[in-house]
Design a protein around this motif. Structure first.
Motif, short mmCIF file in Angstrom:
data_model
loop_
_atom_site.label_atom_id
_atom_site.label_comp_id
_atom_site.label_asym_id
_atom_site.label_seq_id
_atom_site.Cartn_x
_atom_site.Cartn_y
_atom_site.Cartn_z
N TRP A 170 1.39 -11.50 -27.09
CA TRP A 170 2.50 -11.78 -27.75
C TRP A 170 3.35 -11.97 -26.40
CZ3 TRP A 170 7.26 -10.51 -27.17
CH2 TRP A 170 8.02 -11.08 -27.72
N ILE A 171 3.10 -11.69 -25.49
CA ILE A 171 4.13 -11.07 -24.45
C ILE A 171 3.69 -12.50 -23.68
CG2 ILE A 171 4.60 -10.60 -21.79
CD1 ILE A 171 4.23 -7.71 -23.05
N SER A 172 2.91 -13.32 -23.57
CA SER A 172 2.82 -14.83 -22.84
C SER A 172 3.04 -15.31 -23.40
CB SER A 172 1.10 -14.49 -22.67
OG SER A 172 0.60 -15.68 -22.50
N GLU A 173 2.95 -15.50 -24.61
CA GLU A 173 3.19 -16.91 -25.92
C GLU A 173 5.14 -17.07 -26.23
OE1 GLU A 173 -0.77 -16.78 -28.14
OE2 GLU A 173 0.51 -15.77 -29.72
N HIS A 174 5.23 -15.60 -26.02
CA HIS A 174 6.66 -15.98 -25.77
C HIS A 174 7.52 -15.64 -24.63
CE1 HIS A 174 5.79 -14.24 -30.21
NE2 HIS A 174 7.30 -14.75 -30.06
N GLY A 175 6.87 -16.22 -23.81
CA GLY A 175 7.29 -17.27 -21.91
C GLY A 175 8.09 -15.85 -22.05
N ILE A 176 7.58 -14.40 -21.98
CA ILE A 176 7.97 -13.86 -20.65
C ILE A 176 7.37 -13.79 -18.91
CG2 ILE A 176 8.07 -11.46 -20.09
CD1 ILE A 176 8.97 -10.79 -23.13
N GLU A 177 8.71 -13.72 -18.66
CA GLU A 177 8.06 -14.54 -17.12
C GLU A 177 7.57 -13.04 -16.32
OE1 GLU A 177 11.57 -15.49 -15.23
OE2 GLU A 177 11.90 -16.69 -16.95
N SER A 178 7.95 -11.88 -16.06
CA SER A 178 7.18 -11.03 -15.84
C SER A 178 7.00 -9.19 -16.44
CB SER A 178 7.66 -10.41 -14.44
OG SER A 178 9.25 -9.69 -14.64
N ILE A 179 6.05 -8.32 -16.21
CA ILE A 179 5.96 -7.29 -17.35
C ILE A 179 5.92 -6.77 -15.29
CG2 ILE A 179 4.95 -8.44 -19.12
CD1 ILE A 179 2.11 -7.50 -17.89
N PHE A 180 6.29 -4.55 -16.37
CA PHE A 180 5.76 -3.37 -15.30
C PHE A 180 4.85 -3.12 -16.87
CE2 PHE A 180 6.68 0.56 -14.46
CZ PHE A 180 6.06 0.92 -13.50
N LEU A 181 3.32 -2.85 -15.76
CA LEU A 181 2.38 -1.91 -16.62
C LEU A 181 2.80 -0.84 -15.94
CD1 LEU A 181 -0.27 -4.12 -15.54
CD2 LEU A 181 0.40 -4.01 -18.29
N ALA A 182 3.25 0.37 -17.61
CA ALA A 182 3.83 1.51 -17.10
C ALA A 182 3.16 2.69 -17.53
CB ALA A 182 5.30 1.59 -17.83
N ASP A 183 1.69 2.47 -17.57
CA ASP A 183 0.91 3.36 -17.31
C ASP A 183 0.79 4.22 -15.82
OD1 ASP A 183 0.64 1.83 -19.56
OD2 ASP A 183 -2.26 1.44 -18.89
N ALA A 184 0.47 5.61 -16.06
CA ALA A 184 0.28 6.21 -14.81
C ALA A 184 -0.55 5.66 -13.63
CB ALA A 184 0.51 7.99 -14.92
N ASN A 185 -1.57 5.44 -14.28
CA ASN A 185 -2.79 5.27 -13.16
C ASN A 185 -3.49 3.93 -13.83
OD1 ASN A 185 -2.51 8.13 -11.50
ND2 ASN A 185 -2.51 8.28 -13.51
N TRP A 186 -2.83 3.04 -13.34
CA TRP A 186 -3.71 1.35 -13.32
C TRP A 186 -4.69 1.36 -12.90
CZ3 TRP A 186 -3.22 -1.73 -17.78
CH2 TRP A 186 -4.27 -2.56 -17.91
#
Length: 647
Positions: free
Chosen positions: A230-246
């Motif tokens: 969904w995030i990709s298809e709606h054109g969101i430029e940047s994301i922060f993966l907020a998991d404590a330990n990716w």
């Protein structure tokens, strides 16, 4: 009967941020017919520096029956302004506050007369839904807030706190706000994403693990993939993966590949930020490589926080082994992937000397960049509860929107020593990270003339005496005002050293080395001149001749982005000990001077945007420090007839 209205307010650091917390609250509450059939939801998410009067005017105009406010360190001053006015202008409405800044601190923010204001003391979905159930009647009768779990509120002059509900272990109980269409009509450029909650570690300065003290619970894999799509298809430029330990979970690699596939298909997101798992360096490196190859990430953070065993014990943290750290740095360098090592100053147990020596050790092992964040005293952490026994002294930053309390003293560090540590770090940023004195420091260390720690300590002392320069004044003002609280402050250092005051930096370094008596040593003079040529340009701009004279190196020609230089053998050996020189394999630097092409074009640099503010440009510069290999020059060995001309 007309539907009642609930407005959720988030004040985000960045404009056009997707309001994830509000989306979770709405999606969870709407599972219940007794809530969904009673309330209409509105989410309001302006940027945090929006004037309070504008935020209040919009919220009052909604005439909502319930207002929910998400409260964090970075927005609490502005949120308090908004809350005070809302309670005054909407006395018949109900209010619920949540977030780490207010939980368990109701008495600080809510006066006894505000019996219509509730503070949530933990994970928000269950208390928020119960609160809406209690306030749903709207018939003038006071809700029974005793039936709302995990909250504090005033009743007849007494602060009442109800028992907390257990944390949600099956996270799929929280419906996806993306699938529910909650965000469909928003225009977002940045999103925070959770794929799990919890943290297995107990670092005492951090809310993530120490305060929750919980195992990691995760959303179902296909649900997460659908949200990311969904995030990709709606054109969101940047994301922060907020998991404590990716990278802690094997599935994180699969999710990373899914993100790259989404970008290849839809063009978004274009950038990813992660909190890397500290005990899974190989998996994190694999993830970083996937993201780098996919054009979504350009550097890998390595979160050490300290190199001192005593400090690690005091803050209940363990780090990767030193040998593993060195091996990780070599792997990243070999793959041309930037990295930055994160520290915190001053954690309990850290002394000025251990802080300096730790950074000196990191420099000696070849860290790309060292980032030392100020220690913020966060509420609802074990460190906050132990602040008196640890001798923690704080100063609140003069910020109109945030409530940031910077630690400036502990049982191990006085305020004067704290300031000295910050001065030391400005020497690190300018001389090591920005590469103004990178090869000088390397030559002094490996020749035994001076360690990195001593070199940077002396440089910091020299800076303190040079407030007659723009760079020196900027450092002095930043130390005095806790300017390094603002992450863009680091970017401003790079803007000065690598662009606007480049010549002044040349002269500062030359004056410092001359005062120490090191420039009389031919090897140090050679390293100094190598730094003048090798220091990167943070913007894509024309190269300039150094402000200091070259006596050991020869500048043969100059194009827009390139130099051709003749280096003595010792300079070639010093350079090749850290950087790859194309065409050098098989050549013998000991036979005589070699000619090299120095290309400063770099990767993914942008031209200097003259029309933009310093703050805007500083944000770019700070990001480039974390992806240093995008701005470092490349080196190519030339045969003599490859030189187009001479200066």
């Amino acid at each position: 009967m007309a539907a009642r209205k609930v407005v959720l307010l988030e004040l985000s650091v960045y404009p056009n941020t997707l309001p994830l917390a509000s989306g979770y609250l709405q999606a969870y509450a709407q599972r219940e017919a007794g809530v969904a059939g009673v309330y209409d939801f509105v989410i309001h998410a302006p940027e945090v520096r929006t004037p309070a009067r504008e935020v209040v005017a919009e919220l009052v105009a909604t005439e909502a029956d319930v207002y929910g406010l998400s409260c964090y360190l970075w927005n609490m001053r502005r949120m308090k302004e908004v809350l005070d006015e809302l309670v005054r202008l909407r006395p018949d409405a109900h209010f619920i506050l949540g977030g780490p800044q207010v939980m368990n601190h109701a008495a600080e923010y809510v006066p006894p007369s505000w019996e219509n204001v509730v503070v949530c003391n933990g994970e928000g979905e269950q208390p928020f839904t119960a609160f809406l159930r209690e306030t749903a009647a709207g018939d003038g009768a006071a809700p029974d807030l005793h039936r709302v779990p995990g909250v504090s509120f005033w009743l007849d002059g007494e602060l009442v706190t109800t028992d907390k509900p257990p944390r949600i272990k099956d996270l799929d109980e929280i419906p996806s706000p993306f699938a529910a269409g909650i965000f469909d009509h928003g225009e977002y450029t940045f999103a925070v994403v959770e794929t799990n909650r919890g943290c297995p570690f107990r670092c005492s300065y951090c809310y993530w693990g120490a305060a929750t003290n919980d195992k990691v619970h995760r959303w179902e894999l296909d649900r997460v993939k659908s949200d990311l799509t969904w995030i990709s298809e709606h054109g969101i430029e940047s994301i922060f993966l907020a998991d404590a330990n990716w990278g802690a979970l094997p599935r994180d690699v699969e999710l990373t590949r899914h993100l790259v596939e989404c970008k290849e298909r839809n063009g978004y997101p274009s950038m990813i930020a992660i909190q890397a798992a500290k005990n899974r360096p190989d998996r994190v490196t694999e993830i970083t490589e996937i993201l780098v190859d996919g054009g979504m990430l350009t550097s890998q953070p390595v979160s050490l926080q300290t190199t001192s065993p005593q400090v690690l014990d005091l803050v209940q943290r363990s780090n990767i082994k030193e040998s593993t750290y060195v091996e990780l740095q070599l792997k990243l360098r070999d793959k041309q992937i930037s990295s930055y090592t994160e520290l915190i100053w001053p954690l309990p147990g850290e002394t000025l000397q251990s802080f300096r020596e730790g950074i000196g050790k990191l420099c000696a092992t070849g860290a790309d960049a060292v980032v030392a964040y100020p220690q913020l005293l966060l509420r609802n952490t074990p460190m906050y509860e132990r602040r008196e026994s640890l001798g923690i002294v704080t100063v609140r930053v003069d910020d109109p929107v945030a409530e940031a309390d910077v630690v400036v003293g502990t049982n191990w560090v006085t305020r004067e020593e704290f300031d000295a540590g910050v001065w030391f770090y400005y020497a690190v940023i300018s001389l090591y990270n920005a590469r103004a004195g990178f090869y000088v420091g390397r030559q002094l260390e490996r020749s035994g003339l001076c360690s990195y720690t001593e070199f940077l300590t002396r440089a910091a002392d020299y800076y303190r005496g040079r407030t007659d320069t723009e760079i020196g004044r900027f450092f002095a003002d930043s130390v005095a005002t806790l300017g390094n609280y603002d992450i863009n402050n680091i970017g401003k250092v790079l803007h000065y050293v690598l662009h606007s005051h480049r010549g002044e930096m040349d002269r500062l370094l030359e004056g410092f080395l001359d005062e120490q008596g090191w420039l009389s040593d031919p090897s140090v003079r050679t390293a100094f001149e190598l730094d003048l040529i090798a220091r990167p340009y943070v913007y894509r701009e024309a190269v300039a001749e150094p402000s200091a004279a070259l006596t050991r190196l020869r500048l043969l020609s100059r194009e827009r982005y390139r130099f051709v230089v003749e280096l003595p053998p010792e300079a070639v050996r010093l350079l090749s000990s850290f950087e790859n020189i194309e065409g050098l394999s098989g050549a013998e630097p000991g036979l005589g001077p070699l000619r090299l092409l120095v290309d400063h074009v770099g990767r993914r640099k942008m031209p200097y945007p003259r029309q933009r503010s310093l703050d805007h440009n500083a944000a770019y510069c700070q990001a480039m420090m974390n992806r240093l290999r995008d701005i470092l020059p490349s080196w190519t060995l030339l045969v003599p007839d490859a030189v187009a001309g001479t200066l």
